[in-house]
Motif scaffolding. Sequence first.
Motif, PDB file in Angstrom:
ATOM      1  N   ALA A 137      23.928  36.631 -35.711  1.00  0.00           N
ATOM      2  CA  ALA A 137      24.929  36.103 -36.638  1.00  0.00           C
ATOM      3  C   ALA A 137      25.510  34.783 -36.168  1.00  0.00           C
ATOM      4  N   ALA A 138      25.155  34.356 -34.976  1.00  0.00           N
ATOM      5  CA  ALA A 138      25.717  33.130 -34.413  1.00  0.00           C
ATOM      6  C   ALA A 138      24.969  31.906 -34.911  1.00  0.00           C
ATOM      7  N   THR A 139      25.634  30.758 -34.856  1.00  0.00           N
ATOM      8  CA  THR A 139      24.969  29.492 -35.166  1.00  0.00           C
ATOM      9  C   THR A 139      24.554  28.756 -33.895  1.00  0.00           C
ATOM     10  N   ALA A 140      24.934  29.300 -32.739  1.00  0.00           N
ATOM     11  CA  ALA A 140      24.543  28.707 -31.455  1.00  0.00           C
ATOM     12  C   ALA A 140      24.372  29.829 -30.445  1.00  0.00           C
ATOM     13  N   TRP A 141      23.540  29.598 -29.470  1.00  0.00           N
ATOM     14  CA  TRP A 141      23.347  30.545 -28.375  1.00  0.00           C
ATOM     15  C   TRP A 141      23.662  29.857 -27.062  1.00  0.00           C
ATOM     16  N   THR A 142      24.160  30.635 -26.131  1.00  0.00           N
ATOM     17  CA  THR A 142      24.396  30.115 -24.782  1.00  0.00           C
ATOM     18  C   THR A 142      23.164  30.398 -23.933  1.00  0.00           C
ATOM     19  N   PRO A 143      22.508  29.377 -23.412  1.00  0.00           N
ATOM     20  CA  PRO A 143      21.331  29.620 -22.576  1.00  0.00           C
ATOM     21  C   PRO A 143      21.729  30.142 -21.201  1.00  0.00           C
ATOM     22  N   ALA A 144      20.774  30.694 -20.505  1.00  0.00           N
ATOM     23  CA  ALA A 144      20.973  31.028 -19.096  1.00  0.00           C
ATOM     24  C   ALA A 144      20.879  29.722 -18.313  1.00  0.00           C
ATOM     25  N   ALA A 154      18.434  25.027 -18.117  1.00  0.00           N
ATOM     26  CA  ALA A 154      18.827  25.937 -19.188  1.00  0.00           C
ATOM     27  C   ALA A 154      17.583  26.613 -19.758  1.00  0.00           C
ATOM     28  N   VAL A 155      17.611  27.932 -19.821  1.00  0.00           N
ATOM     29  CA  VAL A 155      16.483  28.707 -20.355  1.00  0.00           C
ATOM     30  C   VAL A 155      16.969  29.447 -21.593  1.00  0.00           C
ATOM     31  N   LEU A 156      16.241  29.261 -22.705  1.00  0.00           N
ATOM     32  CA  LEU A 156      16.671  29.789 -23.992  1.00  0.00           C
ATOM     33  C   LEU A 156      15.484  30.398 -24.724  1.00  0.00           C
ATOM     34  N   ASN A 157      15.660  31.604 -25.233  1.00  0.00           N
ATOM     35  CA  ASN A 157      14.623  32.160 -26.102  1.00  0.00           C
ATOM     36  C   ASN A 157      14.518  31.321 -27.370  1.00  0.00           C
ATOM     37  N   PRO A 165      17.715  38.198 -23.025  1.00  0.00           N
ATOM     38  CA  PRO A 165      18.567  37.412 -22.118  1.00  0.00           C
ATOM     39  C   PRO A 165      18.281  37.659 -20.644  1.00  0.00           C
ATOM     40  N   ARG A 166      17.898  38.888 -20.279  1.00  0.00           N
ATOM     41  CA  ARG A 166      17.618  39.169 -18.869  1.00  0.00           C
ATOM     42  C   ARG A 166      16.384  38.408 -18.386  1.00  0.00           C
ATOM     43  N   HIS A 167      15.391  38.313 -19.255  1.00  0.00           N
ATOM     44  CA  HIS A 167      14.202  37.542 -18.890  1.00  0.00           C
ATOM     45  C   HIS A 167      14.557  36.076 -18.728  1.00  0.00           C
ATOM     46  N   SER A 168      15.390  35.565 -19.630  1.00  0.00           N
ATOM     47  CA  SER A 168      15.830  34.161 -19.524  1.00  0.00           C
ATOM     48  C   SER A 168      16.566  33.928 -18.215  1.00  0.00           C
ATOM     49  N   ALA A 169      17.455  34.863 -17.853  1.00  0.00           N
ATOM     50  CA  ALA A 169      18.213  34.724 -16.606  1.00  0.00           C
ATOM     51  C   ALA A 169      17.288  34.771 -15.391  1.00  0.00           C
ATOM     52  N   ALA A 170      16.273  35.638 -15.447  1.00  0.00           N
ATOM     53  CA  ALA A 170      15.329  35.736 -14.336  1.00  0.00           C
ATOM     54  C   ALA A 170      14.533  34.443 -14.177  1.00  0.00           C
ATOM     55  N   LEU A 171      14.115  33.862 -15.309  1.00  0.00           N
ATOM     56  CA  LEU A 171      13.411  32.579 -15.245  1.00  0.00           C
ATOM     57  C   LEU A 171      14.317  31.496 -14.693  1.00  0.00           C
ATOM     58  N   ARG A 172      15.572  31.489 -15.167  1.00  0.00           N
ATOM     59  CA  ARG A 172      16.536  30.512 -14.656  1.00  0.00           C
ATOM     60  C   ARG A 172      16.693  30.615 -13.148  1.00  0.00           C
ATOM     61  N   ALA A 174      14.627  31.878 -10.959  1.00  0.00           N
ATOM     62  CA  ALA A 174      13.405  31.486 -10.243  1.00  0.00           C
ATOM     63  C   ALA A 174      13.286  29.966 -10.160  1.00  0.00           C
ATOM     64  N   ILE A 175      13.631  29.287 -11.254  1.00  0.00           N
ATOM     65  CA  ILE A 175      13.517  27.823 -11.268  1.00  0.00           C
ATOM     66  C   ILE A 175      14.554  27.193 -10.340  1.00  0.00           C
ATOM     67  N   VAL A 176      15.798  27.660 -10.430  1.00  0.00           N
ATOM     68  CA  VAL A 176      16.855  27.087  -9.595  1.00  0.00           C
ATOM     69  C   VAL A 176      16.580  27.352  -8.122  1.00  0.00           C
ATOM     70  N   GLU A 177      16.117  28.569  -7.805  1.00  0.00           N
ATOM     71  CA  GLU A 177      15.798  28.884  -6.414  1.00  0.00           C
ATOM     72  C   GLU A 177      14.663  28.003  -5.908  1.00  0.00           C
ATOM     73  N   GLY A 178      13.667  27.784  -6.759  1.00  0.00           N
ATOM     74  CA  GLY A 178      12.563  26.921  -6.357  1.00  0.00           C
ATOM     75  C   GLY A 178      13.013  25.496  -6.104  1.00  0.00           C
TER      76      GLY A 178
END
Length: 444
Positions: A137-144, A154-157, A165-172, A174-178
């Motif tokens: 119902a939202a017009t915007a989403w908050t990315p991980a 920022a990772v966004l479906n 969202p959990r997959h997005s957070a996990a990708l985020r 992994a990228i930040v840690e790398g």
Amino acid sequence: MAEHADHAGHAERADSAGHAERERADSADHPAYPVGLRLHGRRTVVIGGGQVAQRRLPQLIATGADITLVSPSATASVEAMADAGEIRWERRRYQDGDLADTWYALVASSDTAANDAASAEAERTRTWCVRADDAEAATAWTPATGRIDNITVAVLNATPRGRDPRHSAALRDAIVEGLREGTIAAPHHRTRAPGVALVGGGPGDPDLITVRGRRLLAEADVVIADRLGPRDLLDELPPHVEVIDAAKIPYGRFMAQEAINQALIDHAKAGKAVVRLKGGDPFVFGRGMEEAQALAAEGIPCTVVPGISSTISVPGAAGIPVTHRGVAHEFTVVSGHVAPEDPRSLVDWEAIARLRGTLVLLMAVDKIGAIAAALIAHGKDPATPVALVQEGTTAAQRRVDATLADVGERAVAEDVRPPAVIVIGNVVAVGPDSAPQPAAPSAE
């Protein structure tokens, strides 16, 4: 007539609801458009002061947004943000009109009806609105999101279908840690200003370098490395990175400090990213300030990245706490590279012998006999426990226990070699299996 009007109204609401459902279905396969909102000084409204607001508000505050919180209650952390003046808090429920002149809204209350009403107002006023309770119902989403230096990841479906969202957070993560560890790196294409990073590599285990130090190492063009730095990390460097050996081997070959300083200056002036990789911390017997002063004299910027000092980490790796309640309320770190009787010594060994806490010696393997004799001569108990920890935190680590009376002989008999950290004091006898000490006034 009234019945007809009521029926018409019901039909209109049903048609509106049906239209909304069709809109959702139509948008389900259309990807969201990623964009970075610049909210500095712009009105932003948050509806609800619970856990969602607590997580999201710090990032909104960091943007410099003009934030109003509308909620009858809030978590302690959110209330602290209001008390600090970071947000304005209107302690009431949502009312129609709260989103007037608003650029961005976060709807995150526990009142579904209020969330629906706020979302409807956002639609009417064309305010981008995030719904914590109903993403579709939202017009915007908050990315991980994650941040490192001036980069935001920022990772966004792409679409509502299969949104995870959990997959997005996990990708985020992994990228930040790398990026932090340097396992993910990309070259800078803009011209870099010359500069040097003095990086403390920690006590030897490559996993104990800081994430910032590892990332700078991955971005380096030239690495000037000490023998005591985490050598295993050098194998991970790309082939184009020039590695200069600045080892100072006790009583053996070494690169003069003046030559190290000049190498730092020359490579930095050539526009290269230079990392001076040192063992431990650059400013704990690491001559880091000498290098920083040489760079400053040439007008070259210098970044200091602290490292985990071997004075604490190596005893800890060997199971020795440098302080312990009821045993030691202080610890003192001393360089032992100069013997007590040497006129060049700057250490007041008589004062050191009177201390009741822990004494940690660096660069003292070949002088430990003379140091122990001096401490005993100035009143230290000959039975004081001593531990010599060689190659601490590495696969070659070993510990030799002794007393102040026989540590010189033990060091020779056990062929203890540098680098080694020597710990003197009753904490040496403290371990996981030792009896707890009685409670005493302590800040620990």
